[in-house]
Write a protein that holds these residues in place. Structure first.
Motif, mmCIF file in Angstrom:
data_model
loop_
_atom_site.group_PDB
_atom_site.id
_atom_site.type_symbol
_atom_site.label_atom_id
_atom_site.label_comp_id
_atom_site.label_asym_id
_atom_site.label_seq_id
_atom_site.Cartn_x
_atom_site.Cartn_y
_atom_site.Cartn_z
ATOM 1 N N UNK A 1 51.776 28.813 43.230
ATOM 2 C CA UNK A 1 51.302 30.080 43.776
ATOM 3 C C UNK A 1 52.435 31.056 44.128
ATOM 4 N N UNK A 2 53.561 30.528 44.582
ATOM 5 C CA UNK A 2 54.566 31.421 45.153
ATOM 6 C C UNK A 2 55.837 31.571 44.333
ATOM 7 N N UNK A 3 55.979 30.845 43.219
ATOM 8 C CA UNK A 3 57.082 31.092 42.300
ATOM 9 C C UNK A 3 56.757 32.376 41.534
ATOM 10 N N UNK A 4 57.655 33.333 41.563
ATOM 11 C CA UNK A 4 57.443 34.637 40.905
ATOM 12 C C UNK A 4 56.096 35.239 41.324
ATOM 13 N N UNK A 5 55.863 35.222 42.613
ATOM 14 C CA UNK A 5 54.605 35.647 43.231
ATOM 15 C C UNK A 5 54.140 37.029 42.765
ATOM 16 N N UNK A 6 55.079 37.964 42.659
ATOM 17 C CA UNK A 6 54.701 39.348 42.346
ATOM 18 C C UNK A 6 54.570 39.607 40.844
ATOM 19 N N UNK A 7 55.097 38.714 40.011
ATOM 20 C CA UNK A 7 55.181 39.026 38.579
ATOM 21 C C UNK A 7 54.448 38.058 37.663
ATOM 22 N N UNK A 8 54.041 36.899 38.157
ATOM 23 C CA UNK A 8 53.350 35.920 37.323
ATOM 24 C C UNK A 8 52.079 35.443 38.007
ATOM 25 N N UNK A 9 51.131 35.003 37.202
ATOM 26 C CA UNK A 9 49.899 34.438 37.748
ATOM 27 C C UNK A 9 50.247 33.235 38.625
ATOM 28 N N UNK A 10 49.520 33.069 39.726
ATOM 29 C CA UNK A 10 49.763 31.980 40.662
ATOM 30 C C UNK A 10 49.378 30.604 40.148
ATOM 31 N N UNK A 11 48.682 30.540 39.040
ATOM 32 C CA UNK A 11 48.375 29.247 38.420
ATOM 33 C C UNK A 11 49.262 29.134 37.190
ATOM 34 N N UNK A 12 50.393 28.448 37.349
ATOM 35 C CA UNK A 12 51.395 28.355 36.288
ATOM 36 C C UNK A 12 50.958 27.358 35.218
ATOM 37 N N UNK A 13 51.372 27.639 33.983
ATOM 38 C CA UNK A 13 51.049 26.746 32.875
ATOM 39 C C UNK A 13 51.738 25.397 33.016
ATOM 40 N N UNK A 14 52.863 25.348 33.692
ATOM 41 C CA UNK A 14 53.595 24.088 33.852
ATOM 42 C C UNK A 14 52.982 23.179 34.912
ATOM 43 N N UNK A 15 52.043 23.680 35.686
ATOM 44 C CA UNK A 15 51.427 22.856 36.721
ATOM 45 C C UNK A 15 50.333 21.981 36.128
ATOM 46 N N UNK A 16 50.269 20.728 36.569
ATOM 47 C CA UNK A 16 49.201 19.819 36.161
ATOM 48 C C UNK A 16 48.467 19.378 37.424
ATOM 49 N N UNK A 17 47.506 20.179 37.853
ATOM 50 C CA UNK A 17 46.791 19.936 39.098
ATOM 51 C C UNK A 17 46.114 18.564 39.108
#
Length: 187
Positions: A57-73
């Motif tokens: 959610x907070x990596x590159x908060x202002x410029x990227x969607x908060x659900x990163x493609x690299x995350x595996x929830x």
């Protein structure tokens, strides 16, 4: 939303993190991995989930969607035995990303629209969304810790049957312009 409100939200995150941290410190690696049953989460799973969510959610908060493609929830909730050191390292990283982001919010970017799962959020909406999500899971962490420790549990806030004493102490002091978390975060 104002910068003062962001500062208040930061204190709320600090408070809930403190509750989780104090619980985690009371528990062994085996206890962090304990599950009531197959459908329930261990504290380790919840730590993995929150760490992943914080980073996403907070990596590159202002410029990227908060659900990163690299995350595996889904992997965050995988049943397993997780190393305490690795859990805490990732936990620390996730919270550091959150606090760096909160500290980067200024009057120039506070009105930015950010995305979470391709949905627009004001900065305030995104922060309140997470401020509801993290305490939900931190309450689970504390509850599981209480189940595990039972009689050895150490109260993290106002101890049972001590509300009257706590309130009397508060009302015996002059009215103060302080945040409720200040008492807890000083300890």
């Amino acid at each position: 939303m104002t910068i003062q409100e962001v500062q208040g939200i930061r204190k709320q995150f600090e408070y809930y993190r403190m509750l989780a941290d104090k619980t985690i410190l009371l528990l062994s690696q085996e206890e962090l991995n304990w599950q009531y049953n197959e459908e329930s989460n261990s504290i380790a799973m919840l730590m993995r989930h929150l760490s992943g969510n914080l980073a996403s959610r907070f990596t590159h908060f202002f410029t990227e969607d908060g659900e990163k493609q690299w995350r595996n929830r889904d992997q965050e909730f995988a049943i397993g035995v997780y190393d305490r050191h690795e859990l805490i390292t990732n936990w620390e990283k996730g919270w550091a990303i959150l606090f760096e982001t909160l500290d980067s919010i200024t009057s120039e970017n506070i009105d930015t629209v950010v995305k979470i799962r391709n949905q627009d959020h004001t900065v305030g909406e995104a922060l309140y969304r997470q401020l509801a999500h993290y305490p939900y899971h931190i309450g689970q962490i504390v509850y599981i810790g209480k189940l595990i420790k039972n009689q050895a549990w150490q109260s993290l806030s106002i101890p049972r049957n001590k509300s009257l004493v706590y309130n009397q102490e508060k009302f015996n002091n002059p009215n103060a312009d302080t945040h409720f978390t200040d008492d807890y975060l000083k300890k």
